[in-house]
Design a protein around this motif. Structure first.
Motif, short mmCIF file in Angstrom:
data_model
loop_
_atom_site.label_atom_id
_atom_site.label_comp_id
_atom_site.label_asym_id
_atom_site.label_seq_id
_atom_site.Cartn_x
_atom_site.Cartn_y
_atom_site.Cartn_z
N ILE B 19 7.91 -1.55 1.98
CA ILE B 19 8.49 -1.51 0.63
C ILE B 19 7.38 -1.32 -0.40
CG2 ILE B 19 9.65 -2.90 -1.11
CD1 ILE B 19 11.28 -4.13 1.15
N LEU B 20 6.24 -2.05 -0.19
CA LEU B 20 5.13 -1.90 -1.13
C LEU B 20 4.60 -0.47 -1.12
CD1 LEU B 20 3.14 -5.20 -0.78
CD2 LEU B 20 4.53 -4.41 -2.67
N PHE B 21 4.57 0.16 0.09
CA PHE B 21 4.09 1.53 0.18
C PHE B 21 5.01 2.50 -0.55
CE2 PHE B 21 0.96 0.52 3.42
CZ PHE B 21 -0.02 1.43 3.08
N ILE B 22 6.27 2.13 -0.75
CA ILE B 22 7.16 3.00 -1.52
C ILE B 22 7.08 2.66 -3.00
CG2 ILE B 22 9.57 3.61 -1.94
CD1 ILE B 22 10.08 3.18 0.99
N VAL B 23 7.14 1.36 -3.33
CA VAL B 23 7.32 0.98 -4.72
C VAL B 23 6.05 1.19 -5.54
CG1 VAL B 23 7.76 -0.96 -6.23
CG2 VAL B 23 9.20 -0.60 -4.27
N VAL B 24 4.89 0.89 -4.95
CA VAL B 24 3.66 1.02 -5.74
C VAL B 24 3.40 2.48 -6.14
CG1 VAL B 24 1.16 0.68 -5.70
CG2 VAL B 24 2.68 -1.10 -4.85
N TRP B 99 15.37 4.28 -3.41
CA TRP B 99 14.32 4.90 -2.60
C TRP B 99 14.29 4.37 -1.18
CZ3 TRP B 99 11.40 9.04 -3.61
CH2 TRP B 99 11.55 9.58 -4.88
N ALA B 100 15.07 3.34 -0.88
CA ALA B 100 15.09 2.80 0.49
C ALA B 100 15.57 3.85 1.49
CB ALA B 100 15.98 1.57 0.56
N VAL B 101 16.40 4.80 1.07
CA VAL B 101 16.97 5.74 2.03
C VAL B 101 16.43 7.15 1.88
CG1 VAL B 101 19.12 4.45 2.25
CG2 VAL B 101 18.95 6.26 0.57
N ILE B 102 15.55 7.39 0.90
CA ILE B 102 15.11 8.77 0.66
C ILE B 102 13.99 9.13 1.63
CG2 ILE B 102 13.95 10.27 -0.99
CD1 ILE B 102 15.63 9.15 -3.13
#
Lengths: 204, 339
Positions: B19-24, B99-102
């Motif tokens: 999650i951090l790798f997506i959100v940051v 963004w969890a599913v993209i």
């Protein structure tokens, strides 16, 4: 399994709690917001039993559209909920009766599953196990292939209801000026503008 | 203890790391999108844009963030405190969880669920709650007017977005986002479904409340609408949410119509470029369109906006759904996945 059980109890408890808050919140807007929370937790429960398509449809239709309209109406109308609540005790028996009937129906259905587990196999359209077919495909096959006529019939009923609602509320008021987009688009400068050379001091 | 670590703690930790790798990176993109907007619009209006803080003004987003963080959070006396504070958080969270599913590259996705596109549709249709709650909880007339406009506008344009998604699904035969991208290996969908691509991009502008459809915040009439009463971080969360939504809608456009992480041509030299680079390039191009439109077009009038949504886009997209379905049946173009 532990995590699933924990998630189930979390969603179920939140759904019940927000359901209670829907009817006990003093502010009508808070009631609608709690209703949305209840919808969400129901969607969570759907995901837990593997009905992901239904979960998403629940969020799209109820939370994304129906609850928006609820919220809209509740915000716009000046509803005095204290006044509405005055007849609470008077309506309580009817409400309790409906609740009891629904509970009895649920007990009948789920009781059958426990007493006679084979009854699921006797369905006319047996549901394939989820590892063979995604539930979008399974639902599509049942609704659009096996029961297409019933589905179309329910669609027609909804269409008629919609037309009825429009006919009942539509009234033609005389003297209303409407925008005619086609006329506006087809207007050309040469039709409406005239360019003249004006000599100084004489005017048009 | 070891078993607990491997079966519960590590998977949880691994998900948090993902999650951090997506959100940051997403937050960095959002920060620089605000910078890009000011620069792009600046250049289009023959100005320089921000150029003082750091080289080329590159540190401007951080200066803005620091300023907003150190300001005072004001809650109006008449406001409904809880809802007032939940609204910005909701906007921000909803803009992030999509963004969890993209899928940003082949297999690079946090949760590859079967109903990915429906999940995205559901999340984007929830965005209206942040705005409507903010408008109501502020207990003030301009925010409320802005919120009502926004609610009507977002509900209207969602309908045509839904039909556009259905058209794409007819051509793919699956609701999974990775499948949608892989179905575009031969031709990106914006070519066969070009009218729907246009409808989707315009609806995306309306759905994210961007110019020329930014009526909810029309600063000239509503003094920026639903977020008038917000200050400091609460305002910043709305702002971040709006820009993160732009990035999400661009990502959705790229996945549905522009072939996701696929290179434009299936030749070796382009295939060597990692998928995420293509994805990022396409999203940037879409974001540029968002900014370009804002710098170019004047704001729509409200009745014209509603007319466009209900009387133009809805019939057009409905017709195109029928045409696509008809073409698939007549020419026997059933997409591969049938079971």
């Amino acid at each position: 399994m532990v995590i699933q059980a924990l998630a189930f109890y979390l969603f179920a408890a939140l759904a019940v709690a927000s359901g209670v808050m829907v009817i006990s919140a003093r502010n009508p807007v808070h009631s609608v917001l709690f209703l949305i929370l209840a919808f969400f937790n129901a969607a969570g429960l759907f995901v837990l039993i593997g009905a992901e398509f239904l979960a998403m449809i629940l969020v799209v239709v109820y939370v994304g559209a129906v609850a928006v309209l609820f919220l809209f109406v509740v915000m716009m109308l000046d509803i005095n909920f204290a006044e509405l609540r005055e007849g609470f005790l008077q309506y309580l028996p009817i409400g309790a009766l409906i609740g009891l009937i629904l509970a009895a129906e649920l007990i009948l259905i789920f009781g059958t599953w426990i007493v006679a587990p084979d009854v699921g196999q006797a369905l006319t359209a047996p549901i394939l196990p989820p590892d063979q077919v995604t539930n979008t495909h399974a639902l599509g096959r049942i609704i659009y292939t096996d029961y297409i006529y019933l589905f179309q019939a329910s669609g027609l009923i909804l269409l008629i209801a919609m037309i009825g609602a429009i006919v009942l509320t539509l009234r033609h008021r005389p003297g209303v000026r409407r925008q005619k987009i086609a006329d506006q688009v087809s207007r050309r400068p040469e039709d409406v503008i005239e360019v003249r050379d004006v000599t100084t001091g004489s005017g048009v | 203890m070891v078993e607990f670590w491997w079966s519960y703690a590590w998977p949880t930790l691994w998900i948090v790391i993902q999650i951090l790798f997506i959100v940051v990176p997403l937050l960095i993109v959002v920060a620089y999108l605000t910078y890009a907007e000011r620069k792009v619009i600046g250049f289009m209006q023959l100005r320089m844009g921000p150029n003082v803080v750091g080289p080329f003004g590159l540190l401007q987003p951080f200066a803005d963030a620091l300023k907003l963080m150190t300001k005072e959070l004001i809650i109006p006396t008449g406001a409904n405190r809880v809802v007032f504070l939940i609204a910005p958080m909701l906007t921000f969270v909803l803009a992030m969880i999509g963004w969890a599913v993209i899928p940003v590259a082949d297999g690079w996705v946090l949760s590859d669920i079967n109903v990915g596109i429906l999940y995205l549709f559901a999340i984007s249709s929830l965005g209206v709650y942040g705005i409507i709650m903010a408008g109501w909880a502020s207990n003030s007339k301009y925010p409320f007017l802005g919120a009502l406009r926004s609610a009507a506008q977002m509900v209207s344009y969602e309908v045509s977005i839904g039909f556009v998604i259905i058209t794409v699904l007819l051509a793919v035969g699956s609701l999974n986002l990775s499948d949608i991208v892989l179905a575009q290996q031969d031709v990106w969908f914006f070519i066969p479904l070009f009218p729907m691509f246009i409808v989707f991009v315009i609806s995306a502008l309306a759905e994210t409340n961007r110019a020329p459809f930014d009526l909810p915040e029309a600063e000239a009439e509503l003094v920026t609408g639903y977020n008038v009463e917000y200050s400091a971080m609460a305002f910043a969360l709305f702002f971040l949410g709006e820009y993160a939504n732009m990035v999400m809608m661009s990502g959705m456009t790229v996945i549905l119509f522009l072939g996701g992480w696929l290179p434009p041509l299936d030749i070796a030299i382009l295939n060597w470029v990692p998928g995420i680079v293509w994805f990022a390039l396409k999203v940037s191009a879409m974001l540029f369109v968002f900014l370009w439109v804002r710098a170019t077009l004047p704001r729509y009038r409200y009745d014209q906006l509603m007319r466009l949504g209900w009387k133009v886009f809805l019939p057009a997209s409905l017709l195109w759904v029928v045409v696509t379905a008809g073409a698939i049946v007549v020419f026997d173009w059933y997409p591969g996945i049938v079971n």
